[in-house]
Structure formats: C-alpha cells, structure tokens
Design a protein around this motif. Structure first.
Motif, PDB file in Angstrom:
ATOM      1  N   ASP A 289       0.840  -1.193   0.000  1.00 56.81           N
ATOM      2  CA  ASP A 289       0.000   0.000   0.000  1.00 56.81           C
ATOM      3  C   ASP A 289       0.879   1.248   0.000  1.00 56.81           C
ATOM      4  N   ARG A 290       0.580   2.147  -0.927  1.00 56.09           N
ATOM      5  CA  ARG A 290       1.356   3.390  -1.072  1.00 56.09           C
ATOM      6  C   ARG A 290       1.352   4.239   0.190  1.00 56.09           C
ATOM      7  N   ALA A 291       0.385   4.022   1.083  1.00 52.28           N
ATOM      8  CA  ALA A 291       0.289   4.828   2.296  1.00 52.28           C
ATOM      9  C   ALA A 291       1.508   4.673   3.194  1.00 52.28           C
ATOM     10  N   PHE A 292       2.254   3.579   3.021  1.00 50.01           N
ATOM     11  CA  PHE A 292       3.379   3.307   3.902  1.00 50.01           C
ATOM     12  C   PHE A 292       4.733   3.616   3.272  1.00 50.01           C
ATOM     13  N   ALA A 293       4.717   4.362   2.186  1.00 45.22           N
ATOM     14  CA  ALA A 293       5.972   4.700   1.508  1.00 45.22           C
ATOM     15  C   ALA A 293       6.912   5.466   2.437  1.00 45.22           C
ATOM     16  N   GLY A 294       6.357   6.336   3.284  1.00 45.15           N
ATOM     17  CA  GLY A 294       7.187   7.086   4.212  1.00 45.15           C
ATOM     18  C   GLY A 294       7.870   6.196   5.226  1.00 45.15           C
ATOM     19  N   ILE A 295       7.150   5.184   5.717  1.00 47.54           N
ATOM     20  CA  ILE A 295       7.719   4.252   6.697  1.00 47.54           C
ATOM     21  C   ILE A 295       8.754   3.352   6.045  1.00 47.54           C
ATOM     22  N   THR A 296       8.435   2.816   4.875  1.00 48.70           N
ATOM     23  CA  THR A 296       9.365   1.890   4.224  1.00 48.70           C
ATOM     24  C   THR A 296      10.587   2.593   3.646  1.00 48.70           C
ATOM     25  N   SER A 297      10.555   3.923   3.588  1.00 48.79           N
ATOM     26  CA  SER A 297      11.761   4.647   3.182  1.00 48.79           C
ATOM     27  C   SER A 297      12.797   4.646   4.310  1.00 48.79           C
ATOM     28  N   HIS A 298      12.346   4.371   5.538  1.00 43.84           N
ATOM     29  CA  HIS A 298      13.249   4.326   6.694  1.00 43.84           C
ATOM     30  C   HIS A 298      13.509   2.900   7.184  1.00 43.84           C
ATOM     31  N   LEU A 299      12.560   2.000   6.963  1.00 42.99           N
ATOM     32  CA  LEU A 299      12.637   0.648   7.523  1.00 42.99           C
ATOM     33  C   LEU A 299      12.384  -0.391   6.444  1.00 42.99           C
ATOM     34  N   ARG A 300      12.861  -1.614   6.692  1.00 41.59           N
ATOM     35  CA  ARG A 300      12.567  -2.715   5.781  1.00 41.59           C
ATOM     36  C   ARG A 300      11.858  -3.835   6.546  1.00 41.59           C
ATOM     37  N   SER A 301      11.147  -4.650   5.813  1.00 42.63           N
ATOM     38  CA  SER A 301      10.358  -5.719   6.405  1.00 42.63           C
ATOM     39  C   SER A 301      11.218  -6.936   6.720  1.00 42.63           C
ATOM     40  N   ALA A 302      11.118  -7.428   7.950  1.00 37.66           N
ATOM     41  CA  ALA A 302      11.824  -8.655   8.311  1.00 37.66           C
ATOM     42  C   ALA A 302      11.289  -9.845   7.515  1.00 37.66           C
ATOM     43  N   GLN A 303       9.989  -9.833   7.229  1.00 35.13           N
ATOM     44  CA  GLN A 303       9.394 -10.930   6.458  1.00 35.13           C
ATOM     45  C   GLN A 303       9.944 -10.952   5.040  1.00 35.13           C
ATOM     46  N   ASP A 304      10.045  -9.793   4.413  1.00 34.59           N
ATOM     47  CA  ASP A 304      10.579  -9.730   3.053  1.00 34.59           C
ATOM     48  C   ASP A 304      12.047 -10.141   3.012  1.00 34.59           C
ATOM     49  N   ALA A 305      12.800  -9.761   4.047  1.00 33.68           N
ATOM     50  CA  ALA A 305      14.238 -10.004   4.040  1.00 33.68           C
ATOM     51  C   ALA A 305      14.609 -11.404   4.490  1.00 33.68           C
ATOM     52  N   ALA A 306      13.829 -11.982   5.418  1.00 33.94           N
ATOM     53  CA  ALA A 306      14.269 -13.245   6.027  1.00 33.94           C
ATOM     54  C   ALA A 306      13.127 -14.211   6.305  1.00 33.94           C
ATOM     55  N   GLY A 307      11.997 -14.028   5.642  1.00 28.26           N
ATOM     56  CA  GLY A 307      10.855 -14.890   5.893  1.00 28.26           C
ATOM     57  C   GLY A 307      10.734 -16.023   4.887  1.00 28.26           C
ATOM     58  N   ASP A 308       9.671 -16.777   5.027  1.00 26.81           N
ATOM     59  CA  ASP A 308       9.348 -17.881   4.120  1.00 26.81           C
ATOM     60  C   ASP A 308       7.879 -17.755   3.768  1.00 26.81           C
ATOM     61  N   GLY A 309       7.577 -17.268   2.572  1.00 22.52           N
ATOM     62  CA  GLY A 309       6.194 -17.067   2.175  1.00 22.52           C
ATOM     63  C   GLY A 309       5.727 -15.655   2.455  1.00 22.52           C
ATOM     64  N   PHE A 310       4.412 -15.464   2.409  1.00 22.61           N
ATOM     65  CA  PHE A 310       3.835 -14.137   2.539  1.00 22.61           C
ATOM     66  C   PHE A 310       3.669 -13.707   3.995  1.00 22.61           C
ATOM     67  N   GLY A 311       3.659 -14.635   4.927  1.00 27.96           N
ATOM     68  CA  GLY A 311       3.525 -14.273   6.337  1.00 27.96           C
ATOM     69  C   GLY A 311       2.196 -13.619   6.656  1.00 27.96           C
ATOM     70  N   LEU A 312       1.109 -14.097   6.076  1.00 23.97           N
ATOM     71  CA  LEU A 312      -0.208 -13.480   6.255  1.00 23.97           C
ATOM     72  C   LEU A 312      -0.667 -13.607   7.708  1.00 23.97           C
ATOM     73  N   SER A 313      -1.283 -12.540   8.229  1.00 26.49           N
ATOM     74  CA  SER A 313      -1.623 -12.525   9.654  1.00 26.49           C
ATOM     75  C   SER A 313      -3.089 -12.221   9.953  1.00 26.49           C
ATOM     76  N   TRP A 314      -3.846 -11.771   8.964  1.00 26.96           N
ATOM     77  CA  TRP A 314      -5.244 -11.369   9.231  1.00 26.96           C
ATOM     78  C   TRP A 314      -6.131 -11.729   8.045  1.00 26.96           C
ATOM     79  N   PRO A 315      -7.391 -12.168   8.334  1.00 31.93           N
ATOM     80  CA  PRO A 315      -7.956 -12.538   9.644  1.00 31.93           C
ATOM     81  C   PRO A 315      -7.420 -13.887  10.107  1.00 31.93           C
ATOM     82  N   ALA A 316      -7.446 -14.121  11.396  1.00 26.57           N
ATOM     83  CA  ALA A 316      -6.772 -15.285  11.974  1.00 26.57           C
ATOM     84  C   ALA A 316      -7.283 -16.606  11.417  1.00 26.57           C
ATOM     85  N   LYS A 317      -8.581 -16.705  11.152  1.00 25.44           N
ATOM     86  CA  LYS A 317      -9.150 -17.981  10.708  1.00 25.44           C
ATOM     87  C   LYS A 317      -8.745 -18.320   9.279  1.00 25.44           C
ATOM     88  N   PHE A 318      -8.606 -17.316   8.452  1.00 22.98           N
ATOM     89  CA  PHE A 318      -8.168 -17.534   7.065  1.00 22.98           C
ATOM     90  C   PHE A 318      -7.389 -16.303   6.629  1.00 22.98           C
TER      91      PHE A 318
END
Length: 355
Positions: A289-318
C-alpha cells in the motif's frame, strides 16, 4: 448398356457430392478463427491484469481504490490460472501469450517471497500481536505469547478491562514492561526512554472504540517508543497500532485516519537518533500500500528479508493479508514467521534479529 449408363451417372453424382462436401468443409474451416484469432477477449483480460499489477501505483486513490487494490495485490495472481484454463479450453494462442505479462510481473513482485530466506542464529526474538479488543481469553493469549520465548513482546489493542490479565500472566517471563493507552511493550531486558508517539488519532473508531469512553477515544495513545538495553547496545523499539480502515458504500475504502497515522509515524521514525530501530505493530495495511511509503523509506520488512512465504496474519481464521509487521533498520533480520492463532482475530508475527 443401360445399366452401365446408370452406374456412370451414379459415380458422377457421388463424385459431385463428395466434391461439394469438400468445398463446404473448406469454407467452414476457412471461416473459423485460427488459434491467434480465438480468445481475443481472454487476451485483453490478461493484458489488463498485467497492466494492473505493473501500474498499480498509478491507480487513483479516490475512494481508497488504490489502497484497496494494493492491500490484496498478491491475490490478483489467482486470476492467472483461471485465464490460462480458459485460454487452453478455447485453444487461444494469443491469450496464452498475453498471459506472459501478468505472470512475469507477478513473479517479479512476489516471486522472492516464495523462497525461504531465513537462517539460524539471532540475538533477539521479537513478537508483535494485536490481541483483539474482543478477545474472550486474554490470559490464555498471554500464556501463548510467553510460550513463544520472545525477548521483546509488543501488544496492540489492549483494553482497560484486559490489561490486568496481560500484566499478571506476563510478569514472570517479562520483568520490564510499559503500557501506553492501548499498546504495550514487555521485555526481558531493561527499558528506558519510554514515551508516547503521536500517530494523529483524532477520535477512535473500530472494535477498540466500543471499550472506551468518548474522552478516552480522543486521548488514548496508540503508539509508544522505548529503548531496549541489549548486550550490543541500545535498540529503539516502536510499538504502533494505526487507525482502522472501513468500507463505506458511499465513500468507498476509507483510509484517511490510518494514512495520517502512517505519516506521523514515519516522521517520528525519521527523526529517531538511534541507528538501530525496530517497529512492531498492526499498521492496518500491507506494505504494498502506497500509504506506507514514508515508513518503508526508513525501515525494511523482516518478512521480506528473512521470511518464508507471505507471512499473512489477518484474519486469523483464514489469513489474507499481512497487516501486522516487524520492520527494522540498522539490525540484521535472520528469520520471520507467523505464530499459531490465539483468541484474537489477528495472528502474532515474530522475527529473529541480530543487533
């Protein structure tokens, strides 16, 4: 003699009928579209899908359309096998070739997430969990989180009614903790420099609002910052729960409150003096989402850098989206994963980092 004449006429008639049938078959065959002409609509749909994936950032955000498309951007790839099956059924070479565009773009965007980039060894394990305002068993959720053996644990959507249960159940494993409004941080290591972070929440909405008074909705913090004293030196940890998004029949996908919070949070992180930073929280959106461009300009995602898969978290049931994040700067992410569901409508997310 008469019989021979009749046989000859019959042969001529048969030959003429065969010739005419052959002509009709040739006309029908010539009239049929070839494999490059069949399935033009399918080919057009394939190209449109590819352009949507390629140019998603150019989609207008009026009514939140752009954010909505980007929130579920990986799922647009599900149309690829559907279009491929239709193209094969129609025997359309043009549609099959057109599908190369969305396939190529999708793989360039999300292909790296399909490989396991994790590796052993880390200094700290951090966990973030939106525990859910309507969680029927906060004590059980706290015990599940303590069992993860995280060194640093961030909780979001803590209600006043459930706060005591979390503090009681986590006290033994985490001697250091702080709660500011609806977010909290528990740590095995000492905490200092604790302060509230303004994420531009002007009036709270969503499930959490039902548990707060009108004044509390306006004044309750949704983000904090603390320094964790690691052996390798101080680590700045932010915990945030940005505003909810809503789908409204009249106004569309409403994200203004979340977007304002994302900008405020990006400004705070951008002004952070510590070079080593971890952001834990429910951002109510995916990093596509483009809304987080300001945040991602300073930080990187641990999931993108060192995860396995998409790491989906919501909603919990599916799980369909990763809106709960571990983002880092100045530290090395070694692994990232999603923990089993608790009593919340979110799943906890975890990461191993080297400070």
């Amino acid at each position: 003699m008469e019989q021979n004449s009749q046989d000859g006429a019959a042969r001529r008639d048969t030959g003429s009928a065969t010739w005419r049938a052959g002509i009709r078959r040739a006309i029908r065959t010539a009239g049929r579209p070839g494999p490059w002409k069949r399935g033009r609509v399918l080919a057009a749909l394939a190209l449109l899908l590819g352009l949507l994936l390629l140019l998603h950032a150019q989609i207008t955000d009026r009514g939140g359309l752009g954010s909505l498309v980007e929130t579920f951007l990986p799922w647009w790839g599900l149309f690829i096998p559907v279009l491929l099956a239709a193209a094969l059924w129609r025997r359309s070479a043009s549609a099959v070739v057109a599908l190369l565009l969305p396939v190529g773009v999708w793989l360039s965007l999300f292909g790296p997430l399909l490989t396991d980039k994790s590796h052993a060894g880390s200094d700290l394990t951090v966990v973030s969990h939106n525990v859910g305002a309507d969680n029927p068993d906060p004590a059980g959720t706290a015990r599940d989180l303590a069992a993860s053996q995280a060194d640093v644990l961030a909780l979001e959507e803590i209600t006043p009614q459930a706060q005591g249960a979390y503090e009681k159940e986590l006290a033994k494993a985490y001697p250091h903790h702080t709660v500011r409004g609806t977010v909290g941080l528990w740590s095995k290591l000492p905490l200092s420099g604790i302060r509230t972070v303004d994420v531009a929440m002007q009036g709270m909405v969503g499930p959490l609002a039902e548990h707060l008074s009108a004044e509390e909705k306006k004044a309750t913090p949704r983000a904090l910052r603390a320094t964790v004293a690691t052996r390798q030196g101080p680590l700045a940890v932010y915990v945030a729960h940005l505003g909810s998004v809503r789908v409204n029949p009249r106004t569309g996908f409403v994200t203004s409150q979340r977007d304002d919070g994302a900008q405020a949070l990006a400004k705070a992180i951008g002004a952070e003096d510590n070079k080593r930073v971890v952001l834990l929280g429910d951002l109510n959106g995916t990093l596509d989402d483009r809304a987080f461009a300001g945040i991602t300009s300073h930080l990187r995602s641990a999931q993108d850098a060192a995860g396995d898969g998409f790491g989906l978290s919501w909603p919990a049931k599916f799980p369909m989206a990763r809106i709960d994040h571990v983002l880092v700067r100045g530290v090395q992410p070694d692994s990232s994963w999603v923990l089993p569901a608790t009593g919340s409508d979110h799943r906890p997310v975890a990461a191993g980092i080297t400070v």
